[in-house]
Design a protein around this motif. Structure first.
Motif, PDB file in Angstrom:
ATOM      1  N   UNK A  10     -45.035 -17.224  92.954  1.00 58.65           N
ATOM      2  CA  UNK A  10     -44.811 -17.250  94.398  1.00 58.65           C
ATOM      3  C   UNK A  10     -43.982 -18.473  94.782  1.00 58.65           C
ATOM      4  N   UNK A  11     -44.232 -19.589  94.108  1.00 55.65           N
ATOM      5  CA  UNK A  11     -43.474 -20.811  94.372  1.00 55.65           C
ATOM      6  C   UNK A  11     -41.979 -20.577  94.151  1.00 55.65           C
ATOM      7  N   UNK A  12     -41.639 -19.913  93.050  1.00 52.12           N
ATOM      8  CA  UNK A  12     -40.230 -19.635  92.756  1.00 52.12           C
ATOM      9  C   UNK A  12     -39.622 -18.713  93.805  1.00 52.12           C
ATOM     10  N   UNK A  13     -40.387 -17.725  94.261  1.00 47.72           N
ATOM     11  CA  UNK A  13     -39.894 -16.811  95.296  1.00 47.72           C
ATOM     12  C   UNK A  13     -39.624 -17.571  96.591  1.00 47.72           C
ATOM     13  N   UNK A  14     -40.548 -18.452  96.962  1.00 46.61           N
ATOM     14  CA  UNK A  14     -40.354 -19.235  98.190  1.00 46.61           C
ATOM     15  C   UNK A  14     -39.122 -20.124  98.063  1.00 46.61           C
ATOM     16  N   UNK A  15     -38.951 -20.791  96.938  1.00 45.68           N
ATOM     17  CA  UNK A  15     -37.775 -21.653  96.753  1.00 45.68           C
ATOM     18  C   UNK A  15     -36.481 -20.837  96.762  1.00 45.68           C
ATOM     19  N   UNK A  16     -36.527 -19.633  96.188  1.00 45.87           N
ATOM     20  CA  UNK A  16     -35.355 -18.742  96.219  1.00 45.87           C
ATOM     21  C   UNK A  16     -35.000 -18.395  97.663  1.00 45.87           C
ATOM     22  N   UNK A  17     -36.009 -17.982  98.428  1.00 49.64           N
ATOM     23  CA  UNK A  17     -35.757 -17.634  99.829  1.00 49.64           C
ATOM     24  C   UNK A  17     -35.178 -18.819 100.592  1.00 49.64           C
ATOM     25  N   UNK A  18     -35.722 -19.993 100.324  1.00 51.39           N
ATOM     26  CA  UNK A  18     -35.304 -21.206 101.018  1.00 51.39           C
ATOM     27  C   UNK A  18     -33.908 -21.664 100.594  1.00 51.39           C
ATOM     28  N   UNK A  19     -33.684 -21.763  99.314  1.00 48.42           N
ATOM     29  CA  UNK A  19     -32.455 -22.380  98.802  1.00 48.42           C
ATOM     30  C   UNK A  19     -31.304 -21.413  98.580  1.00 48.42           C
ATOM     31  N   UNK A  20     -31.589 -20.192  98.195  1.00 48.13           N
ATOM     32  CA  UNK A  20     -30.526 -19.217  97.923  1.00 48.13           C
ATOM     33  C   UNK A  20     -30.226 -18.383  99.163  1.00 48.13           C
ATOM     34  N   UNK A  21     -31.291 -17.901  99.817  1.00 50.83           N
ATOM     35  CA  UNK A  21     -31.105 -17.035 100.979  1.00 50.83           C
ATOM     36  C   UNK A  21     -31.001 -17.815 102.294  1.00 50.83           C
ATOM     37  N   UNK A  22     -31.333 -19.099 102.283  1.00 48.22           N
ATOM     38  CA  UNK A  22     -31.213 -19.921 103.481  1.00 48.22           C
ATOM     39  C   UNK A  22     -32.316 -19.703 104.510  1.00 48.22           C
ATOM     40  N   UNK A  23     -33.469 -19.186 104.087  1.00 49.83           N
ATOM     41  CA  UNK A  23     -34.588 -18.947 105.001  1.00 49.83           C
ATOM     42  C   UNK A  23     -35.268 -20.287 105.293  1.00 49.83           C
ATOM     43  N   UNK A  24     -35.521 -20.568 106.567  1.00 49.14           N
ATOM     44  CA  UNK A  24     -36.183 -21.806 106.969  1.00 49.14           C
ATOM     45  C   UNK A  24     -37.702 -21.605 106.867  1.00 49.14           C
ATOM     46  N   UNK A  25     -38.260 -21.938 105.720  1.00 49.73           N
ATOM     47  CA  UNK A  25     -39.678 -21.732 105.446  1.00 49.73           C
ATOM     48  C   UNK A  25     -40.542 -22.542 106.405  1.00 49.73           C
ATOM     49  N   UNK A  26     -40.151 -23.763 106.712  1.00 42.66           N
ATOM     50  CA  UNK A  26     -40.940 -24.599 107.618  1.00 42.66           C
ATOM     51  C   UNK A  26     -40.983 -24.014 109.024  1.00 42.66           C
ATOM     52  N   UNK A  27     -39.902 -23.377 109.472  1.00 39.73           N
ATOM     53  CA  UNK A  27     -39.906 -22.714 110.784  1.00 39.73           C
ATOM     54  C   UNK A  27     -40.895 -21.553 110.789  1.00 39.73           C
ATOM     55  N   UNK A  28     -40.948 -20.818 109.695  1.00 42.77           N
ATOM     56  CA  UNK A  28     -41.912 -19.718 109.578  1.00 42.77           C
ATOM     57  C   UNK A  28     -43.330 -20.266 109.567  1.00 42.77           C
ATOM     58  N   UNK A  29     -43.553 -21.354 108.851  1.00 48.16           N
ATOM     59  CA  UNK A  29     -44.873 -21.990 108.794  1.00 48.16           C
ATOM     60  C   UNK A  29     -45.310 -22.434 110.195  1.00 48.16           C
TER      61      UNK A  29
END
Length: 82
Positions: A10-29
């Motif tokens: 799951x950690x790798x998926x989150x980092x992929x979304x954040x770094x490759x896809x540009x998803x702002x994980x902290x905004x979602x949090x």
């Protein structure tokens, strides 16, 4: 799609979304936290908002599920009191 030979955390998926896809994980949090704030402050174990249940354990949001998820036999669960 063929299943990969190597598992992905799951950690790798989150980092992929954040770094490759540009998803702002902290905004979602922050968005999830704002939805749950009132329930957490009231000591609730869940908050229903926008058709989803935000499950809370020990003051922490632990998962988000559809409000009308199918039951174990493929039937829609009925709401209590309905």
């Amino acid at each position: 799609m063929k299943k990969p030979r190597h598992p992905v955390t799951d950690h790798a998926v989150i980092r992929y979304l954040e770094r490759v896809q540009g998803v702002d994980i902290e905004a979602i949090r922050r968005r999830i936290g704002r939805v749950a704030d009132q329930g957490v402050e009231a000591g609730a174990n869940g908050v229903i908002s926008g058709g989803f249940i935000y499950r809370i354990a020990d003051g922490v949001v632990v998962t988000v599920v559809h409000h009308h998820r199918e039951g174990p036999r493929g039937r829609r669960r009925r709401r209590r009191g309905a």
